[in-house]
Design a protein around this motif. Structure first.
Motif, PDB file in Angstrom:
ATOM      1  N   VAL A  31       0.822  -1.205   0.000  1.00 43.41           N
ATOM      2  CA  VAL A  31       0.000   0.000   0.000  1.00 43.41           C
ATOM      3  C   VAL A  31       0.857   1.257   0.000  1.00 43.41           C
ATOM      4  CG1 VAL A  31      -1.789   1.280   1.228  1.00 43.41           C
ATOM      5  CG2 VAL A  31      -1.831  -1.202   1.210  1.00 43.41           C
ATOM      6  N   GLY A  32       1.925   1.261   0.793  1.00 43.01           N
ATOM      7  CA  GLY A  32       2.783   2.444   0.848  1.00 43.01           C
ATOM      8  C   GLY A  32       3.372   2.781  -0.499  1.00 43.01           C
ATOM      9  N   ARG A  33       3.884   1.776  -1.192  1.00 47.92           N
ATOM     10  CA  ARG A  33       4.469   2.016  -2.514  1.00 47.92           C
ATOM     11  C   ARG A  33       3.397   2.426  -3.519  1.00 47.92           C
ATOM     12  NH1 ARG A  33       8.717  -3.088  -3.052  1.00 47.92           N
ATOM     13  NH2 ARG A  33      10.149  -2.394  -1.417  1.00 47.92           N
ATOM     14  N   ALA A  34       2.250   1.784  -3.463  1.00 48.20           N
ATOM     15  CA  ALA A  34       1.151   2.148  -4.366  1.00 48.20           C
ATOM     16  C   ALA A  34       0.760   3.613  -4.157  1.00 48.20           C
ATOM     17  CB  ALA A  34      -0.043   1.228  -4.130  1.00 48.20           C
ATOM     18  N   HIS A  35       0.748   4.035  -2.883  1.00 45.75           N
ATOM     19  CA  HIS A  35       0.397   5.423  -2.563  1.00 45.75           C
ATOM     20  C   HIS A  35       1.411   6.391  -3.166  1.00 45.75           C
ATOM     21  CE1 HIS A  35      -0.881   8.481   0.775  1.00 45.75           C
ATOM     22  NE2 HIS A  35      -1.295   8.821  -0.419  1.00 45.75           N
ATOM     23  N   GLU A  36       2.685   6.070  -3.017  1.00 50.28           N
ATOM     24  CA  GLU A  36       3.744   6.947  -3.540  1.00 50.28           C
ATOM     25  C   GLU A  36       3.675   7.054  -5.061  1.00 50.28           C
ATOM     26  OE1 GLU A  36       7.306   5.242  -2.058  1.00 50.28           O
ATOM     27  OE2 GLU A  36       6.932   5.815   0.017  1.00 50.28           O
ATOM     28  N   TRP A  37       3.516   5.910  -5.741  1.00 51.49           N
ATOM     29  CA  TRP A  37       3.489   5.936  -7.202  1.00 51.49           C
ATOM     30  C   TRP A  37       2.198   6.564  -7.721  1.00 51.49           C
ATOM     31  CZ3 TRP A  37       7.745   6.098  -9.417  1.00 51.49           C
ATOM     32  CH2 TRP A  37       8.819   5.279  -9.068  1.00 51.49           C
ATOM     33  N   THR A  38       1.105   6.432  -6.980  1.00 53.71           N
ATOM     34  CA  THR A  38      -0.148   7.073  -7.388  1.00 53.71           C
ATOM     35  C   THR A  38      -0.016   8.583  -7.314  1.00 53.71           C
ATOM     36  OG1 THR A  38      -1.439   5.185  -6.610  1.00 53.71           O
ATOM     37  CG2 THR A  38      -2.625   7.228  -6.938  1.00 53.71           C
ATOM     38  N   ASN A  39       0.634   9.077  -6.277  1.00 57.16           N
ATOM     39  CA  ASN A  39       0.876  10.521  -6.177  1.00 57.16           C
ATOM     40  C   ASN A  39       1.744  11.002  -7.330  1.00 57.16           C
ATOM     41  OD1 ASN A  39      -0.627  10.763  -3.842  1.00 57.16           O
ATOM     42  ND2 ASN A  39       1.133  10.574  -2.473  1.00 57.16           N
ATOM     43  N   ALA A  40       2.754  10.195  -7.673  1.00 60.93           N
ATOM     44  CA  ALA A  40       3.619  10.560  -8.798  1.00 60.93           C
ATOM     45  C   ALA A  40       2.832  10.554 -10.108  1.00 60.93           C
ATOM     46  CB  ALA A  40       4.787   9.584  -8.884  1.00 60.93           C
ATOM     47  N   GLN A  48      -0.501  15.920 -18.661  1.00 60.80           N
ATOM     48  CA  GLN A  48      -0.883  15.145 -19.845  1.00 60.80           C
ATOM     49  C   GLN A  48      -2.409  15.102 -19.973  1.00 60.80           C
ATOM     50  OE1 GLN A  48       1.718  14.018 -21.626  1.00 60.80           O
ATOM     51  NE2 GLN A  48       3.223  14.546 -20.049  1.00 60.80           N
ATOM     52  N   PRO A  49      -3.086  16.236 -20.068  1.00 55.24           N
ATOM     53  CA  PRO A  49      -4.559  16.247 -20.086  1.00 55.24           C
ATOM     54  C   PRO A  49      -5.161  15.480 -21.256  1.00 55.24           C
ATOM     55  CG  PRO A  49      -3.679  18.366 -20.775  1.00 55.24           C
ATOM     56  CD  PRO A  49      -2.518  17.576 -20.275  1.00 55.24           C
ATOM     57  N   GLN A  50      -4.363  15.287 -22.317  1.00 56.05           N
ATOM     58  CA  GLN A  50      -4.896  14.591 -23.480  1.00 56.05           C
ATOM     59  C   GLN A  50      -5.013  13.079 -23.250  1.00 56.05           C
ATOM     60  OE1 GLN A  50      -1.875  15.658 -23.115  1.00 56.05           O
ATOM     61  NE2 GLN A  50      -0.367  14.293 -24.039  1.00 56.05           N
ATOM     62  N   LEU A  51      -4.305  12.544 -22.244  1.00 53.40           N
ATOM     63  CA  LEU A  51      -4.330  11.110 -21.974  1.00 53.40           C
ATOM     64  C   LEU A  51      -5.423  10.804 -20.950  1.00 53.40           C
ATOM     65  CD1 LEU A  51      -0.508  10.331 -21.914  1.00 53.40           C
ATOM     66  CD2 LEU A  51      -2.112  10.120 -23.814  1.00 53.40           C
ATOM     67  N   VAL A  52      -6.655  10.894 -21.383  1.00 54.41           N
ATOM     68  CA  VAL A  52      -7.802  10.779 -20.492  1.00 54.41           C
ATOM     69  C   VAL A  52      -7.848   9.425 -19.798  1.00 54.41           C
ATOM     70  CG1 VAL A  52     -10.329  10.822 -20.375  1.00 54.41           C
ATOM     71  CG2 VAL A  52      -9.121  12.410 -21.874  1.00 54.41           C
ATOM     72  N   SER A  53      -7.506   8.364 -20.527  1.00 54.03           N
ATOM     73  CA  SER A  53      -7.576   7.022 -19.946  1.00 54.03           C
ATOM     74  C   SER A  53      -6.662   6.883 -18.734  1.00 54.03           C
ATOM     75  CB  SER A  53      -7.203   5.972 -20.994  1.00 54.03           C
ATOM     76  OG  SER A  53      -7.285   4.669 -20.447  1.00 54.03           O
ATOM     77  N   PHE A  54      -5.437   7.438 -18.831  1.00 55.44           N
ATOM     78  CA  PHE A  54      -4.498   7.326 -17.716  1.00 55.44           C
ATOM     79  C   PHE A  54      -4.931   8.173 -16.526  1.00 55.44           C
ATOM     80  CE2 PHE A  54      -1.430   6.231 -21.222  1.00 55.44           C
ATOM     81  CZ  PHE A  54      -1.338   4.900 -20.888  1.00 55.44           C
ATOM     82  N   THR A  55      -5.484   9.371 -16.810  1.00 58.09           N
ATOM     83  CA  THR A  55      -5.938  10.193 -15.697  1.00 58.09           C
ATOM     84  C   THR A  55      -7.113   9.524 -14.988  1.00 58.09           C
ATOM     85  OG1 THR A  55      -7.384  11.481 -17.175  1.00 58.09           O
ATOM     86  CG2 THR A  55      -5.170  12.340 -16.774  1.00 58.09           C
ATOM     87  N   GLY A  56      -7.969   8.852 -15.754  1.00 59.68           N
ATOM     88  CA  GLY A  56      -9.086   8.122 -15.137  1.00 59.68           C
ATOM     89  C   GLY A  56      -8.597   6.976 -14.286  1.00 59.68           C
ATOM     90  N   ALA A  57      -7.617   6.218 -14.819  1.00 62.23           N
ATOM     91  CA  ALA A  57      -7.056   5.093 -14.057  1.00 62.23           C
ATOM     92  C   ALA A  57      -6.377   5.586 -12.790  1.00 62.23           C
ATOM     93  CB  ALA A  57      -6.062   4.324 -14.926  1.00 62.23           C
ATOM     94  N   CYS A  58      -5.712   6.742 -12.889  1.00 61.65           N
ATOM     95  CA  CYS A  58      -5.061   7.328 -11.709  1.00 61.65           C
ATOM     96  C   CYS A  58      -6.082   7.624 -10.627  1.00 61.65           C
ATOM     97  CB  CYS A  58      -4.335   8.610 -12.115  1.00 61.65           C
ATOM     98  SG  CYS A  58      -3.639   9.531 -10.719  1.00 61.65           S
ATOM     99  N   LEU A  59      -7.236   8.153 -11.019  1.00 56.57           N
ATOM    100  CA  LEU A  59      -8.280   8.479 -10.051  1.00 56.57           C
ATOM    101  C   LEU A  59      -8.839   7.225  -9.382  1.00 56.57           C
ATOM    102  CD1 LEU A  59     -10.151  11.264 -12.050  1.00 56.57           C
ATOM    103  CD2 LEU A  59      -8.762  11.572 -10.005  1.00 56.57           C
ATOM    104  N   VAL A  60      -8.957   6.136 -10.136  1.00 58.92           N
ATOM    105  CA  VAL A  60      -9.436   4.876  -9.550  1.00 58.92           C
ATOM    106  C   VAL A  60      -8.455   4.397  -8.480  1.00 58.92           C
ATOM    107  CG1 VAL A  60      -9.984   2.452  -9.974  1.00 58.92           C
ATOM    108  CG2 VAL A  60     -10.705   4.179 -11.609  1.00 58.92           C
TER     109      VAL A  60
END
Length: 345
Positions: A31-40, A48-60
């Protein structure tokens, strides 16, 4: 990730690797590593506003971590935003995963109708609604349905990482269904999986399950040790909801040991956290425990009433008891009336 953080890769490949690493961390309960990489990833997505799929996955991913960390309102908002962005791509499976996170918060808050809709919609989108749906059935009082669902999905899954996701719920549900041997088997498997991975979260899950099973088996002292270990691990992870759940069980071990004051302290501390989170079903359960303990104390016989009851059991009349204890007959009559009221005779 060294190449990613050094900016050596194209935006598309960078986004793919970010998501792959975060998924791997979450799969291994890091969880700690997932948290750090999610923030990154969030910072990278902002550029990268044009990469909608990645921004959506980041929010999940952020929603899932916020749920663990106790930021439930933020988790719902992030999951809602993820649904909106992933519906633009379209990415049905990603949107379904976001809906599952929303359903989890609704369930924990006692918003059962909203949780039901979200779980079903997530399932239609390709996301497995378990173990959340089974836990919803348990919260609704449909214990047999919950047990049948969790047994079925566990039997149909042989991936140890996925089973680790199911086993804590299986232990909780089977204990509620009075299937202690089944809960013990699920707990043992969870411990074996946790022993093979360097994950504080997984070890915390295993210790929590072990404590619950030991308590159900009547081993309060052993349960107390397991729950202490679970408490330390979940507190380190900074998951207030899980810490509060462990305190509820710890209160039960205190009560089993005759430490009513210790039990009350644990339950009231847990209730405070549940109230702050908005975990209404858990607040209700703790309130019921506190009321039950208070009723038990109010129904307990006083030392004098116990003395009178023992003399009654020996066959003495009220008058004889009054003479022996050097009390008035009216006083003995009052004691006897109180005794009969307390023991419901």
């Amino acid at each position: 990730m060294i190449a990613v953080t050094a900016g050596e890769l194209s935006p598309l490949v960078t986004g793919l690797i970010y998501c792959s690493v975060i998924q791997a961390c979450q799969r291994a309960y890091a969880v700690g590593r997932a948290h750090e990489w999610t923030n990154a990833l969030e910072k990278w997505c902002a550029d990268q506003p044009q990469l909608v799929s990645f921004t959506g996955a980041c929010l999940v991913h952020r929603a899932e971590i916020m749920l663990i960390k106790g930021a439930w309102s933020s988790a719902v908002e992030e999951a809602r935003r993820a649904c909106e962005r992933l519906s633009q791509v379209p990415n049905a499976r990603g949107a379904a995963a976001a809906l599952y996170q929303q359903a989890e918060v609704h369930r924990l808050r006692g918003e059962f109708a909203a949780a039901e809709r979200a779980y079903r919609t997530a399932s239609e989108g390709g996301c497995d609604p378990q173990p959340g749906l089974a836990l919803l059935r348990l919260a609704q009082g449909r214990t047999e349905a919950a047990a049948a669902a969790i047994r079925r999905v566990a039997d149909a899954n042989d991936d140890r990482f996925q089973r680790a996701r199911l086993l804590p719920a299986q232990v909780e549900i089977l204990l509620a269904a009075k299937d202690v041997p089944g809960a013990r088997r699920a707990c043992r498997e969870l411990q074996e999986i946790a022993a093979g991975l360097d994950s504080e979260m997984l070890r915390g899950m295993a210790a929590h399950a072990r404590g619950a099973v030991e308590l159900a088996e009547g081993h309060a002292a052993a349960a107390s040790l397991s729950l202490r270990r679970a408490y330390e691990l979940w507190e380190k992870i900074e998951s207030p909801y899980e810490v509060a759940r462990i305190r509820v069980l710890t209160g039960l071990t205190c009560r089993a040991a005759g430490d009513d004051e210790g039990a009350a302290l644990e339950w009231r501390a847990a209730r405070t956290v549940f109230g702050q989170l908005g975990a209404t079903p858990d607040v209700d359960r703790v309130d019921a425990l506190i009321r039950g303990a208070q009723q038990e104390r109010s129904c307990a016989l006083t030392p004098r009433e116990l003395q009178v009851l023992r003399l009654i059991a020996s066959g003495k009349t009220n008058k004889a008891i009054a003479n022996e204890l050097r009390l008035s007959a009216k006083t003995i009559d009052r004691h006897v009336s109180n005794i009969f009221g307390k023991i419901d005779v």
